[in-house]
Design a protein around this motif. Structure first.
Motif, mmCIF file in Angstrom:
data_model
loop_
_atom_site.group_PDB
_atom_site.id
_atom_site.type_symbol
_atom_site.label_atom_id
_atom_site.label_comp_id
_atom_site.label_asym_id
_atom_site.label_seq_id
_atom_site.Cartn_x
_atom_site.Cartn_y
_atom_site.Cartn_z
ATOM 1 N N ALA A 122 -36.726 -41.412 31.384
ATOM 2 C CA ALA A 122 -35.345 -41.249 30.932
ATOM 3 C C ALA A 122 -34.570 -40.317 31.846
ATOM 4 O O ALA A 122 -33.425 -40.604 32.224
ATOM 5 C CB ALA A 122 -35.334 -40.719 29.493
ATOM 6 N N SER B 46 -29.125 -42.543 16.467
ATOM 7 C CA SER B 46 -30.279 -43.018 17.230
ATOM 8 C C SER B 46 -30.792 -44.360 16.723
ATOM 9 O O SER B 46 -31.285 -45.176 17.504
ATOM 10 C CB SER B 46 -31.397 -41.972 17.181
ATOM 11 O OG SER B 46 -31.820 -41.763 15.840
ATOM 12 N N LEU C 56 -33.742 -44.106 26.060
ATOM 13 C CA LEU C 56 -33.612 -42.649 26.053
ATOM 14 C C LEU C 56 -32.627 -42.173 27.118
ATOM 15 O O LEU C 56 -31.885 -41.209 26.910
ATOM 16 C CB LEU C 56 -34.976 -41.999 26.281
ATOM 17 C CG LEU C 56 -35.967 -42.059 25.115
ATOM 18 C CD1 LEU C 56 -37.322 -41.503 25.540
ATOM 19 C CD2 LEU C 56 -35.434 -41.267 23.919
ATOM 20 N N ALA D 203 -34.918 -35.958 24.954
ATOM 21 C CA ALA D 203 -35.733 -37.166 25.074
ATOM 22 C C ALA D 203 -37.121 -36.984 24.470
ATOM 23 O O ALA D 203 -37.693 -37.929 23.929
ATOM 24 C CB ALA D 203 -35.847 -37.567 26.542
ATOM 25 N N GLU E 242 -37.022 -37.572 20.483
ATOM 26 C CA GLU E 242 -36.358 -38.732 19.883
ATOM 27 C C GLU E 242 -37.376 -39.606 19.141
ATOM 28 O O GLU E 242 -38.481 -39.836 19.611
ATOM 29 C CB GLU E 242 -35.639 -39.535 20.952
ATOM 30 C CG GLU E 242 -34.941 -40.769 20.448
ATOM 31 C CD GLU E 242 -34.058 -40.475 19.245
ATOM 32 O OE1 GLU E 242 -34.166 -41.213 18.244
ATOM 33 O OE2 GLU E 242 -33.295 -39.489 19.293
ATOM 34 N N VAL F 157 -36.913 -44.831 19.908
ATOM 35 C CA VAL F 157 -38.163 -45.102 20.625
ATOM 36 C C VAL F 157 -39.083 -45.979 19.785
ATOM 37 O O VAL F 157 -39.743 -46.891 20.306
ATOM 38 C CB VAL F 157 -38.865 -43.773 20.994
ATOM 39 C CG1 VAL F 157 -40.234 -44.030 21.591
ATOM 40 C CG2 VAL F 157 -38.005 -42.979 21.962
#
Length: 318
Positions: free
Chosen positions: A89, A128, A181, A242, A245, A249
């Motif tokens: 990312a 997200s 990400l 990142a 998260e 993901v």
């Protein structure tokens, strides 16, 4: 007249003598509250995961096993997936952030600068789970149909580097998770880059232009060196974002508890594993304590990243 003016001043001093200690006490309480809250979170995670650590020992960190049937758990696959996807990312987002920040501060005309800046900020406001759904329904099919097959057929046949592009074109996997990400951390890094570049004193840039420097040379030799400390902090902020998260993901990484060198192979992160496995973990079970221990490991990784970022900033300041 004189006695009348003395009385309000005296009252103000008396009020100040009372309010100042209260204000200072509230500030101390706020700071101590943060430390207590952080300490309670750490203690809860450590205590909750301690039975798993006692059962498996330090092998829990290095073991790639994750088998709820045999109750054999290890954290290595999740640690690898967390770090691998976060690094992808940052590698993807960093040049994009530099380019967008450079465009907004040096190239973009004024009527275009504000809409693009607002659009970048709006990316940070997208939940997200929306990124996860977008990745699952849009990015994963595109990766499986148009991106992964040609890369697997070409680069995948090369020695050494081909291992990074081996495997079937599933669409989901570590690289797809890294791309999602990257989009998520892009606005955070870009916003800090823009603020840093805009804080460069105009005199420095005008002096460089005055001796014949091009726009790129001013950006490379004046703007970036001036704000490199803040830029390092921005990159580390994006990396920390990142690492933790979860939902985005979980949608696109494939959720396979096995390790692979391929960018296209499915994997798992600490956060995605906790999200997938926690609802099925019985209270007091070894699986639940293993998940809590994973949470503690994620906290330690985040703390290490923060410590490294502070060390890098201090070294650059020195």
């Amino acid at each position: 007249m004189g006695s009348g003016s003395v009385q309000p001043i005296t009252k103000a001093k008396a009020t100040g003598r009372i309010s100042d200690p209260i204000f200072v006490g509230l500030l101390w309480a706020s700071g101590i509250f943060v430390l207590i809250l952080l300490g309670l979170i750490i203690a809860e995670l450590f205590q909750g995961g301690l039975p798993a650590l006692k059962h498996f020992g330090l092998d829990f960190i290095w073991s790639p096993a994750w088998n709820p049937v045999t109750e054999n758990f290890g954290a290595l696959v999740m640690i690898y997936g967390t770090l691998f996807s976060a690094i992808i990312a940052v590698v993807v987002a960093l040049p994009l952030s530099f380019g967008i920040a450079f465009f907004l501060t040096e190239i973009a005309p004024q009527p275009l600068k504000r809409p693009i800046g607002v659009a970048v900020q709006l990316l940070a406001a997208v939940p997200s789970i929306i990124y996860g759904m977008w990745g699952f329904f849009v990015i994963v099919p595109l990766m499986a149909a148009y991106v992964q097959p040609p890369l697997i057929d070409t680069i995948g046949n090369l020695p050494v580097i081909g291992a990074l592009f081996a495997g079937p074109p599933l669409g989901s996997g570590m690289f797809t998770a890294g791309l999602i990400l990257a989009v998520m951390i892009l606005p955070f890094i870009t916003a800090m880059f823009v603020e840093t570049l805009e804080s460069v004193p105009p005199m420095l840039k005008e002096s460089a232009y005055g001796i014949g420097a091009t726009t790129y040379e001013v950006y490379k030799n004046v703007s970036v060196p001036y704000g490199k400390t803040a830029m390092v902090g921005a990159i580390m902020l994006g990396l920390g974002r990142a690492l933790g998260e979860t939902m985005a993901v979980t949608f696109v990484i494939g959720n396979a508890t096995r390790m692979s060198a391929s960018l296209f192979a499915p994997g798992a992160t600490i956060a995605s594993t906790i999200a997938n496995e926690f609802p099925e973990a019985a209270i007091g079970s070894l699986k639940l304590t293993s998940l809590l221990q994973l949470g503690f490991i994620l906290f330690v990784i985040s703390f290490i990243v923060l410590a490294l970022s502070r060390a890098l900033v201090r070294s650059r300041l020195d």
